[in-house]
Design a protein around this motif. Structure first.
Motif, PDB file in Angstrom:
ATOM      1  N   LYS A   7      15.080 -16.938   5.455  1.00 38.12           N
ATOM      2  CA  LYS A   7      14.132 -16.303   4.535  1.00 38.12           C
ATOM      3  C   LYS A   7      12.775 -17.004   4.605  1.00 38.12           C
ATOM      4  O   LYS A   7      11.734 -16.348   4.645  1.00 38.12           O
ATOM      5  CB  LYS A   7      14.679 -16.348   3.109  1.00 38.12           C
ATOM      6  N   MET A   8      12.789 -18.324   4.630  1.00 41.76           N
ATOM      7  CA  MET A   8      11.554 -19.097   4.702  1.00 41.76           C
ATOM      8  C   MET A   8      10.837 -18.875   6.042  1.00 41.76           C
ATOM      9  O   MET A   8       9.609 -18.750   6.081  1.00 41.76           O
ATOM     10  CB  MET A   8      11.837 -20.576   4.489  1.00 41.76           C
ATOM     11  N   GLU A   9      11.593 -18.794   7.143  1.00 42.01           N
ATOM     12  CA  GLU A   9      10.996 -18.536   8.453  1.00 42.01           C
ATOM     13  C   GLU A   9      10.316 -17.167   8.480  1.00 42.01           C
ATOM     14  O   GLU A   9       9.204 -17.025   8.990  1.00 42.01           O
ATOM     15  CB  GLU A   9      12.060 -18.622   9.552  1.00 42.01           C
ATOM     16  N   LYS A  10      10.987 -16.160   7.914  1.00 40.23           N
ATOM     17  CA  LYS A  10      10.391 -14.817   7.861  1.00 40.23           C
ATOM     18  C   LYS A  10       9.128 -14.818   7.003  1.00 40.23           C
ATOM     19  O   LYS A  10       8.133 -14.168   7.338  1.00 40.23           O
ATOM     20  CB  LYS A  10      11.409 -13.810   7.324  1.00 40.23           C
ATOM     21  N   ASP A  11       9.181 -15.552   5.896  1.00 39.00           N
ATOM     22  CA  ASP A  11       8.023 -15.646   5.015  1.00 39.00           C
ATOM     23  C   ASP A  11       6.851 -16.316   5.748  1.00 39.00           C
ATOM     24  O   ASP A  11       5.705 -15.861   5.653  1.00 39.00           O
ATOM     25  CB  ASP A  11       8.394 -16.436   3.757  1.00 39.00           C
ATOM     26  N   ILE A  12       7.129 -17.364   6.488  1.00 38.24           N
ATOM     27  CA  ILE A  12       6.080 -18.067   7.243  1.00 38.24           C
ATOM     28  C   ILE A  12       5.504 -17.162   8.328  1.00 38.24           C
ATOM     29  O   ILE A  12       4.278 -17.113   8.514  1.00 38.24           O
ATOM     30  CB  ILE A  12       6.638 -19.383   7.844  1.00 38.24           C
ATOM     31  N   ILE A  13       6.354 -16.448   9.018  1.00 36.91           N
ATOM     32  CA  ILE A  13       5.874 -15.541  10.077  1.00 36.91           C
ATOM     33  C   ILE A  13       4.984 -14.455   9.486  1.00 36.91           C
ATOM     34  O   ILE A  13       3.914 -14.142  10.031  1.00 36.91           O
ATOM     35  CB  ILE A  13       7.072 -14.932  10.857  1.00 36.91           C
ATOM     36  N   ALA A  14       5.394 -13.890   8.350  1.00 36.51           N
ATOM     37  CA  ALA A  14       4.588 -12.850   7.702  1.00 36.51           C
ATOM     38  C   ALA A  14       3.250 -13.416   7.238  1.00 36.51           C
ATOM     39  O   ALA A  14       2.190 -12.791   7.418  1.00 36.51           O
ATOM     40  CB  ALA A  14       5.349 -12.249   6.524  1.00 36.51           C
ATOM     41  N   GLN A  15       3.298 -14.606   6.658  1.00 40.11           N
ATOM     42  CA  GLN A  15       2.069 -15.238   6.182  1.00 40.11           C
ATOM     43  C   GLN A  15       1.162 -15.610   7.355  1.00 40.11           C
ATOM     44  O   GLN A  15      -0.059 -15.454   7.273  1.00 40.11           O
ATOM     45  CB  GLN A  15       2.403 -16.474   5.351  1.00 40.11           C
ATOM     46  N   ARG A  16       1.742 -16.075   8.445  1.00 44.84           N
ATOM     47  CA  ARG A  16       0.959 -16.416   9.641  1.00 44.84           C
ATOM     48  C   ARG A  16       0.286 -15.182  10.225  1.00 44.84           C
ATOM     49  O   ARG A  16      -0.896 -15.202  10.578  1.00 44.84           O
ATOM     50  CB  ARG A  16       1.854 -17.070  10.693  1.00 44.84           C
ATOM     51  N   ILE A  75      18.712 -29.550   5.968  1.00 44.02           N
ATOM     52  CA  ILE A  75      19.533 -29.564   4.751  1.00 44.02           C
ATOM     53  C   ILE A  75      19.556 -28.212   4.040  1.00 44.02           C
ATOM     54  O   ILE A  75      20.230 -28.056   3.028  1.00 44.02           O
ATOM     55  CB  ILE A  75      19.051 -30.671   3.775  1.00 44.02           C
ATOM     56  N   MET A  76      18.815 -27.244   4.579  1.00 44.16           N
ATOM     57  CA  MET A  76      18.758 -25.916   3.944  1.00 44.16           C
ATOM     58  C   MET A  76      19.931 -25.064   4.399  1.00 44.16           C
ATOM     59  O   MET A  76      20.463 -25.233   5.497  1.00 44.16           O
ATOM     60  CB  MET A  76      17.448 -25.193   4.312  1.00 44.16           C
ATOM     61  N   LYS A  77      20.298 -24.124   3.536  1.00 42.77           N
ATOM     62  CA  LYS A  77      21.297 -23.132   3.908  1.00 42.77           C
ATOM     63  C   LYS A  77      20.657 -22.194   4.938  1.00 42.77           C
ATOM     64  O   LYS A  77      19.447 -21.978   4.943  1.00 42.77           O
ATOM     65  CB  LYS A  77      21.739 -22.328   2.682  1.00 42.77           C
ATOM     66  N   ASP A  78      21.490 -21.647   5.797  1.00 42.50           N
ATOM     67  CA  ASP A  78      20.990 -20.745   6.839  1.00 42.50           C
ATOM     68  C   ASP A  78      20.223 -19.572   6.244  1.00 42.50           C
ATOM     69  O   ASP A  78      19.174 -19.168   6.768  1.00 42.50           O
ATOM     70  CB  ASP A  78      22.149 -20.227   7.707  1.00 42.50           C
ATOM     71  N   ASN A  79      20.757 -19.035   5.171  1.00 37.02           N
ATOM     72  CA  ASN A  79      20.130 -17.879   4.533  1.00 37.02           C
ATOM     73  C   ASN A  79      18.737 -18.244   3.999  1.00 37.02           C
ATOM     74  O   ASN A  79      17.770 -17.491   4.184  1.00 37.02           O
ATOM     75  CB  ASN A  79      21.036 -17.377   3.395  1.00 37.02           C
ATOM     76  N   ASP A  80      18.613 -19.403   3.348  1.00 40.42           N
ATOM     77  CA  ASP A  80      17.323 -19.850   2.813  1.00 40.42           C
ATOM     78  C   ASP A  80      16.336 -20.177   3.934  1.00 40.42           C
ATOM     79  O   ASP A  80      15.148 -19.869   3.840  1.00 40.42           O
ATOM     80  CB  ASP A  80      17.518 -21.088   1.929  1.00 40.42           C
ATOM     81  N   ARG A  81      16.835 -20.802   4.996  1.00 39.90           N
ATOM     82  CA  ARG A  81      15.983 -21.151   6.130  1.00 39.90           C
ATOM     83  C   ARG A  81      15.447 -19.875   6.804  1.00 39.90           C
ATOM     84  O   ARG A  81      14.256 -19.779   7.118  1.00 39.90           O
ATOM     85  CB  ARG A  81      16.745 -22.019   7.138  1.00 39.90           C
TER      86      ARG A  81
END
Length: 165
Positions: free
Chosen positions: A87-96, A79-85
């Motif tokens: 951004k969240m994926e990049k944030d998760i990868i950086a945090q991981r 249900i997320m916009k592509d742009n938000d998804r």
């Protein structure tokens, strides 16, 4: 003629028994057994646990936060916009990546400190072995784990353990 003389000398030398007497006192010691029985090991384990406690808690907290973000992404990605998804994926990868780097650093530091403390104990054991060997007049002390068979050698493990405690 030379070959015959040489063969005779070699034959005689092989046929005669070699008698070498060694008047050395030899003992064995079970260093790993001593190390396992030391009460200082428990004290050191508690000390290291306290030393690394705050970092452990921090890593656990970071891991929970990362897991929460991953679950949220999996749950809400449809249900997320592509742009938000993205951004969240990049944030998760950086945090991981940050988490893995921090965890690896923690493991290296923890392993290094454990090795330092174990080496201190092994040095104490080695000094005790030397003292017992000198006091009892042993010329050679072998670690029982490094000997295939020890026959009638004296085992000084108990004396060394008593001195280290």
């Amino acid at each position: 003629m030379k070959n015959w003389l040489y063969a005779t000398i070699v034959g005689i030398s092989l046929a005669s028994p070699v008698t070498a007497t060694v008047d050395s006192k030899i003992a064995i010691v079970k260093i790993s057994s001593i190390f396992q029985q030391l009460p200082q090991r428990a004290t050191i384990a508690k000390q290291l646990e306290q030393e690394f406690h705050s970092r452990t808690i921090d890593l656990q907290k970071q891991e929970r936060e990362l897991q929460s973000k991953i679950q949220k992404l999996q749950h809400d990605s449809s249900i997320m916009k592509d742009n938000d998804r993205n951004k969240m994926e990049k944030d998760i990868i950086a945090q991981r990546d940050a988490f893995f780097q921090k965890a690896q650093s923690f493991e290296q530091d923890n392993h290094r400190r454990q090795a330092e403390e174990n080496n201190k104990l092994l040095t104490r054991i080695q000094n005790a072995v030397s003292n017992v060997a000198k006091d009892q007049g042993y010329d050679l002390v072998l670690d029982a784990n490094a000997v295939a068979y020890s026959g009638s050698f004296h085992d000084i493990t108990a004396q060394v353990l008593k001195q280290v405690k």
